[in-house]
Design a protein around this motif. Structure first.
Motif, mmCIF file in Angstrom:
data_model
loop_
_atom_site.group_PDB
_atom_site.id
_atom_site.type_symbol
_atom_site.label_atom_id
_atom_site.label_comp_id
_atom_site.label_asym_id
_atom_site.label_seq_id
_atom_site.Cartn_x
_atom_site.Cartn_y
_atom_site.Cartn_z
ATOM 1 N N PRO A 33 11.900 43.207 45.216
ATOM 2 C CA PRO A 33 11.906 42.569 43.662
ATOM 3 C C PRO A 33 12.149 43.842 42.706
ATOM 4 O O PRO A 33 11.525 44.460 43.008
ATOM 5 C CB PRO A 33 10.723 41.348 43.644
ATOM 6 N N PHE A 34 12.784 43.320 41.514
ATOM 7 C CA PHE A 34 12.880 44.673 40.925
ATOM 8 C C PHE A 34 11.144 44.868 40.247
ATOM 9 O O PHE A 34 10.540 43.939 39.996
ATOM 10 C CB PHE A 34 13.624 43.841 39.394
ATOM 11 N N SER A 35 10.993 46.153 40.346
ATOM 12 C CA SER A 35 9.749 46.834 39.634
ATOM 13 C C SER A 35 8.629 46.732 40.829
ATOM 14 O O SER A 35 7.735 47.399 40.370
ATOM 15 C CB SER A 35 9.185 45.953 38.392
ATOM 16 N N LYS A 36 9.094 46.126 41.992
ATOM 17 C CA LYS A 36 7.884 46.335 42.928
ATOM 18 C C LYS A 36 8.358 47.659 43.576
ATOM 19 O O LYS A 36 9.073 48.299 43.837
ATOM 20 C CB LYS A 36 8.259 45.462 43.993
ATOM 21 N N LEU A 37 7.114 48.237 43.916
ATOM 22 C CA LEU A 37 7.181 49.494 44.468
ATOM 23 C C LEU A 37 6.384 49.937 45.792
ATOM 24 O O LEU A 37 5.374 48.964 45.765
ATOM 25 C CB LEU A 37 6.442 50.837 43.434
ATOM 26 N N LYS A 84 4.620 53.935 36.604
ATOM 27 C CA LYS A 84 3.712 53.832 38.033
ATOM 28 C C LYS A 84 4.170 54.622 39.357
ATOM 29 O O LYS A 84 3.492 55.159 39.913
ATOM 30 C CB LYS A 84 4.040 52.280 38.243
ATOM 31 N N ALA A 85 5.633 54.671 39.264
ATOM 32 C CA ALA A 85 6.062 55.632 40.192
ATOM 33 C C ALA A 85 5.644 56.912 40.164
ATOM 34 O O ALA A 85 5.401 57.664 41.068
ATOM 35 C CB ALA A 85 7.634 55.347 40.266
ATOM 36 N N LEU A 93 2.492 61.620 41.925
ATOM 37 C CA LEU A 93 1.288 62.530 41.632
ATOM 38 C C LEU A 93 0.099 62.215 42.557
ATOM 39 O O LEU A 93 -0.682 63.307 42.977
ATOM 40 C CB LEU A 93 0.890 62.616 40.174
ATOM 41 N N ALA A 94 -0.478 61.143 42.793
ATOM 42 C CA ALA A 94 -1.345 60.682 43.782
ATOM 43 C C ALA A 94 -0.857 61.241 45.099
ATOM 44 O O ALA A 94 -1.938 61.818 45.969
ATOM 45 C CB ALA A 94 -1.695 59.241 43.583
ATOM 46 N N PHE A 95 0.405 60.990 45.544
ATOM 47 C CA PHE A 95 0.764 61.710 46.717
ATOM 48 C C PHE A 95 0.418 63.021 46.855
ATOM 49 O O PHE A 95 0.148 63.512 47.898
ATOM 50 C CB PHE A 95 2.184 61.215 47.014
ATOM 51 N N CYS A 96 0.808 64.078 45.757
ATOM 52 C CA CYS A 96 0.575 65.107 45.821
ATOM 53 C C CYS A 96 -0.918 65.481 45.830
ATOM 54 O O CYS A 96 -1.265 66.472 46.424
ATOM 55 C CB CYS A 96 1.381 66.065 44.699
ATOM 56 N N ARG A 97 -1.920 64.867 45.306
ATOM 57 C CA ARG A 97 -3.045 65.000 44.965
ATOM 58 C C ARG A 97 -3.917 64.614 46.210
ATOM 59 O O ARG A 97 -4.996 65.337 46.667
ATOM 60 C CB ARG A 97 -3.686 64.379 43.786
ATOM 61 N N MET A 148 -1.018 55.074 49.231
ATOM 62 C CA MET A 148 -0.504 53.637 50.037
ATOM 63 C C MET A 148 -1.671 52.777 49.564
ATOM 64 O O MET A 148 -1.567 51.455 49.322
ATOM 65 C CB MET A 148 0.063 53.790 51.177
ATOM 66 N N THR A 149 -3.107 53.108 50.015
ATOM 67 C CA THR A 149 -4.104 51.977 50.007
ATOM 68 C C THR A 149 -4.478 51.780 48.453
ATOM 69 O O THR A 149 -4.489 50.570 48.170
ATOM 70 C CB THR A 149 -5.605 52.770 50.583
ATOM 71 N N GLN A 150 -4.201 52.979 47.658
ATOM 72 C CA GLN A 150 -4.361 52.672 46.480
ATOM 73 C C GLN A 150 -3.464 51.988 45.506
ATOM 74 O O GLN A 150 -3.579 50.858 44.746
ATOM 75 C CB GLN A 150 -4.674 54.068 45.479
ATOM 76 N N PHE A 151 -1.986 51.876 45.832
ATOM 77 C CA PHE A 151 -1.029 51.545 45.181
ATOM 78 C C PHE A 151 -0.162 50.480 45.657
ATOM 79 O O PHE A 151 0.239 49.532 45.110
ATOM 80 C CB PHE A 151 -0.100 52.576 44.786
ATOM 81 N N ASN A 152 -0.090 50.375 47.069
ATOM 82 C CA ASN A 152 0.855 49.539 47.931
ATOM 83 C C ASN A 152 0.153 47.779 47.704
ATOM 84 O O ASN A 152 -1.063 47.974 48.083
ATOM 85 C CB ASN A 152 1.187 49.612 49.295
ATOM 86 N N ASP A 153 0.849 46.958 47.451
ATOM 87 C CA ASP A 153 0.128 45.576 47.427
ATOM 88 C C ASP A 153 0.364 44.789 48.664
ATOM 89 O O ASP A 153 1.676 44.993 49.410
ATOM 90 C CB ASP A 153 0.275 44.925 46.242
#
Length: 186
Positions: free
Chosen positions: A96-100, A164-165, A170-174, A181-186
């Motif tokens: 859906p639109f805006s889901k990452l 959010k993306a 930046l989290a991916f790089c850090r 994925m744990t922190q951001f994917n729902d």
């Protein structure tokens, strides 16, 4: 630590604010946040930012979407970046639109840009950030939909989605893909 972040899209004013170009738009916003300049380089527009001791190379392929793999393959080799430090930012009609959703690997799901990256980099085993653009189109009209411009409502919500993306990139790089994925994917 070096990273290659690839925003997928098509070059030219006709494609500028289309759903298919959400990868380009997100990387433009990321570069703006770091006041980084874009330069035309081999097969891509290229920029670089520094973040928490990391060099993050941003590219927007100039090969058009269906040949994105040429630019990705070239810059991975040129910058000596391993596949696990590559992140492809791409539009996704199945969300859906805006889901990452970030994934460590996966199929192209019919996306020609991802398919070409698979073909030229040796498989599906590379991280990607799928940005939901929705699928509000009649049967047989997917091409027109993805190459169409955002609705007024979507355009208003786009900055929130892109921010959010950027946090996820930046989290991916850090902290790496698993923790991101744990922190951001729902």
């Amino acid at each position: 630590m070096k990273y290659l972040i690839v925003g997928l899209g098509n070059i030219g004013p006709a494609y500028e604010l289309t759903r298919h170009n959400i990868g380009f738009l997100t990387l433009d916003r990321l570069a703006d946040k770091f006041e980084a300049e874009w330069k035309s380089d081999r097969l891509a527009f290229k920029s670089e930012i520094k973040y928490k001791g990391r060099s993050i190379h941003l590219i927007k392929p100039t090969t058009y979407m269906n040949l994105s793999g040429k630019a990705v393959n070239y810059w991975m080799k040129e910058l000596k970046i391993p596949k696990e430090n590559l992140l492809v930012v791409v539009d996704e009609v199945a969300l859906p639109f805006s889901k990452l959703r970030m994934r460590a690997k996966g199929s192209s799901a019919g996306h020609n840009g991802l398919k070409n990256i698979e073909d030229l980099t040796g498989g599906q085993n590379y991280p990607r950030l799928r940005m939901g653009i929705g699928n509000d189109f009649p049967k047989g009209k997917q091409v027109e939909y993805v190459l169409g411009r955002f609705s007024e409502k979507e355009f208003e919500e786009l900055p929130i989605m892109m921010d959010k993306a950027i946090e996820m990139i930046l989290a991916f790089c850090r902290i790496g893909i698993s923790q991101t994925m744990t922190q951001f994917n729902d």
